[in-house]
Every structure is written in C-alpha cells, then in structure tokens.
Design a protein around this motif. Structure first.
Motif, short mmCIF file in Angstrom:
data_model
loop_
_atom_site.label_atom_id
_atom_site.label_comp_id
_atom_site.label_asym_id
_atom_site.label_seq_id
_atom_site.Cartn_x
_atom_site.Cartn_y
_atom_site.Cartn_z
N UNK A 44 0.87 -4.28 9.81
CA UNK A 44 2.64 -4.06 10.80
C UNK A 44 3.52 -2.77 9.81
N UNK A 45 4.15 -2.40 10.84
CA UNK A 45 4.82 -0.81 11.02
C UNK A 45 6.46 -1.33 10.22
N UNK A 46 6.73 -2.17 9.99
CA UNK A 46 7.87 -2.89 9.10
C UNK A 46 7.73 -3.14 7.11
N UNK A 47 7.97 -2.78 6.68
CA UNK A 47 7.44 -2.77 5.31
C UNK A 47 7.59 -4.26 4.62
N UNK A 48 7.94 -5.34 4.96
CA UNK A 48 8.10 -6.77 4.96
C UNK A 48 6.65 -7.03 4.96
N UNK A 49 6.87 -7.46 6.17
CA UNK A 49 5.61 -7.77 5.84
C UNK A 49 4.26 -7.84 5.47
N UNK A 50 4.50 -6.45 5.20
CA UNK A 50 2.95 -5.57 3.87
C UNK A 50 3.08 -5.90 2.79
N UNK A 51 4.43 -6.20 2.78
CA UNK A 51 4.55 -6.66 1.52
C UNK A 51 4.19 -8.10 0.82
N UNK A 52 4.93 -9.52 1.85
CA UNK A 52 4.80 -10.44 1.98
C UNK A 52 2.84 -10.89 1.89
N UNK A 53 2.25 -9.77 2.57
CA UNK A 53 0.67 -10.49 3.04
C UNK A 53 -0.42 -9.82 2.15
N UNK A 54 0.28 -8.59 1.13
CA UNK A 54 -0.73 -7.88 -0.42
C UNK A 54 -0.37 -8.87 -0.91
N UNK A 55 1.52 -8.97 -1.31
CA UNK A 55 1.50 -10.27 -2.49
C UNK A 55 -0.11 -11.54 -1.83
N UNK A 56 -0.08 -11.81 -1.22
CA UNK A 56 -0.89 -13.04 -0.58
C UNK A 56 -2.36 -12.96 -1.03
N UNK A 57 -2.34 -11.94 -0.90
CA UNK A 57 -3.71 -11.17 -0.88
C UNK A 57 -4.24 -11.23 -2.42
N UNK A 58 -2.82 -10.84 -2.58
CA UNK A 58 -3.08 -10.08 -4.39
C UNK A 58 -3.46 -11.22 -5.30
#
Length: 218
Positions: A44-58
């Motif tokens: 996504x172009x916005x940072x919030x979903x990227x951070x949430x998804x990255x945390x989920x994956x980690x």
C-alpha cells in the motif's frame, strides 16, 4: 489390541491422511485469501497498513507454529470459548500460511522490473490499473512455483496439530503405535503417507521452476 492387522493399520492411517488433506486444503485456501490481503497491505502507498502487515508477518514468521496453536487452542478457554482441535488447527495454520504467502507474493511483486511500473505509469494507468493489468499478471507467473513449493510446508505443518489433539496422520500413527506396539511399522507407513502427499507437490514445483527459467532463456 495386538491383533490389529497391517491392513487395519493402513486403513486407519488412510483416514488420518484424509483429515491431513482436508486441513491442508482449508489452511491453504483460506490462508491464500488472507495472504492477498496481507500482500496488498504490504504494498500500500500509505504507511499504516504497511506497518501493520509487516508486524503481522514478523509475529507469525518469528514464532513457532506450535506456540501459535497452543495460544489459539488454550487461549480460548481463558475467555470462555471452547475451541475444538479442528477449529484451532484450521485457524492456526491459516494465519501461519497467510503470513508466509503474503510475504512470498510481495517478493514476487517487487521482483517486477522498475521499468514495467514506469511504462504502465506512462500510459496514464491508475495504481489499481497498473496492478491489475501489468504487475500482477507478471508477478503471478513468478509466484506459481514458490507457492506450490510452500504448499509442501503446509502439508507437513499439519503434523504439529497433533499436539493439541487433532487426529490427523501423525496423531493417528501415534495412537496406532501405542495400541499395536509396532512403532517402526506404523511410523514407517506414516512417513510413506507424507511422502505420497508431498512428493507430487515438490515435483510439480520443480517442473514449474524449470519451465519458467526455460521460457526466460528464450
């Protein structure tokens, strides 16, 4: 129960293998759907979903599947929910699968050359149209082989669910070994069962990789 024949052992293991197949398909299909959501959040172009998804994956890649199953299965009772081993196993493997597939597919999307993005942008396509018509079709071609390869890990991952009482191939083998006192025979057949389930997927994954590399060479 020492009078259990080899045929009876094989028949019961076949039943366990069918539960393994059912759980694998459930986790892979639902995990694939959730994995798409993870993919789109990661790019996504916005940072919030990227951070949430990255945390989920980690979280799901950085912790053992066994621990995740324990939390789901026993954690439900802490809030008054009785979760069956089947439901806990399906939820646990689905979350585990979605995290890995989302990351696999993200890598495939990012493997598309930057020039493809620039070319599609020059056609005045929106970001959604770029993804739909240009990027995702190419990424899909790259993703097929690693996705099929990961399905082998999903099948083998079902063995861990025996710890929470889900009666799949491994759990069935454990019960039969205790009942027949023939662990070598029983677990030898269990190993053959997993091999029969996983080898075709592994072979198909290698075939796809050869086809992809061959087409690139041309």
């Amino acid at each position: 129960m020492n009078d259990i024949s080899t045929w009876d052992i094989a028949r019961n293991l076949l039943d366990g293998a069918l539960w393994t197949i059912g759980l694998s398909l459930t986790a892979f299909v639902l995990g694939g759907i959730a994995g798409l959501a993870v993919l789109f959040a990661r790019i996504a172009k916005t940072p919030l979903p990227r951070r949430l998804a990255k945390g989920y994956i980690e979280v799901f890649q950085g912790t053992p599947l066994l621990m995740q199953l324990f939390i789901i299965f026993f954690g439900g009772s802490l809030i008054g929910l009785e979760i069956s081993p089947w439901i806990a196993a399906a939820i646990g493997l689905t979350l585990f699968t979605s995290a890995y597939l989302g990351e696999i597919w993200r890598g495939c999307v990012e493997a598309i050359p930057k020039g493809q993005w620039e070319a599609s942008a020059s056609l005045a396509l929106t970001h959604v149209e770029q993804m739909r018509y240009v990027i995702l079709p190419q990424a899909l071609r790259i993703a097929i082989a690693p996705t099929v390869g990961f399905s082998v890990q999903v099948v083998k991952g079902t063995a861990v669910t025996s710890i929470i009482g889900f009666v799949e191939l491994t759990k069935t083998g454990s019960m039969l070994a205790n009942a027949t006192y023939q662990p070598f025979l029983v677990f030898g057949l269990v190993a053959l069962g997993y091999f029969a389930l996983c080898y075709p997927l592994s072979a198909y994954s290698r075939l796809l990789e050869r086809k992809i590399h061959g087409s690139r060479a041309h």
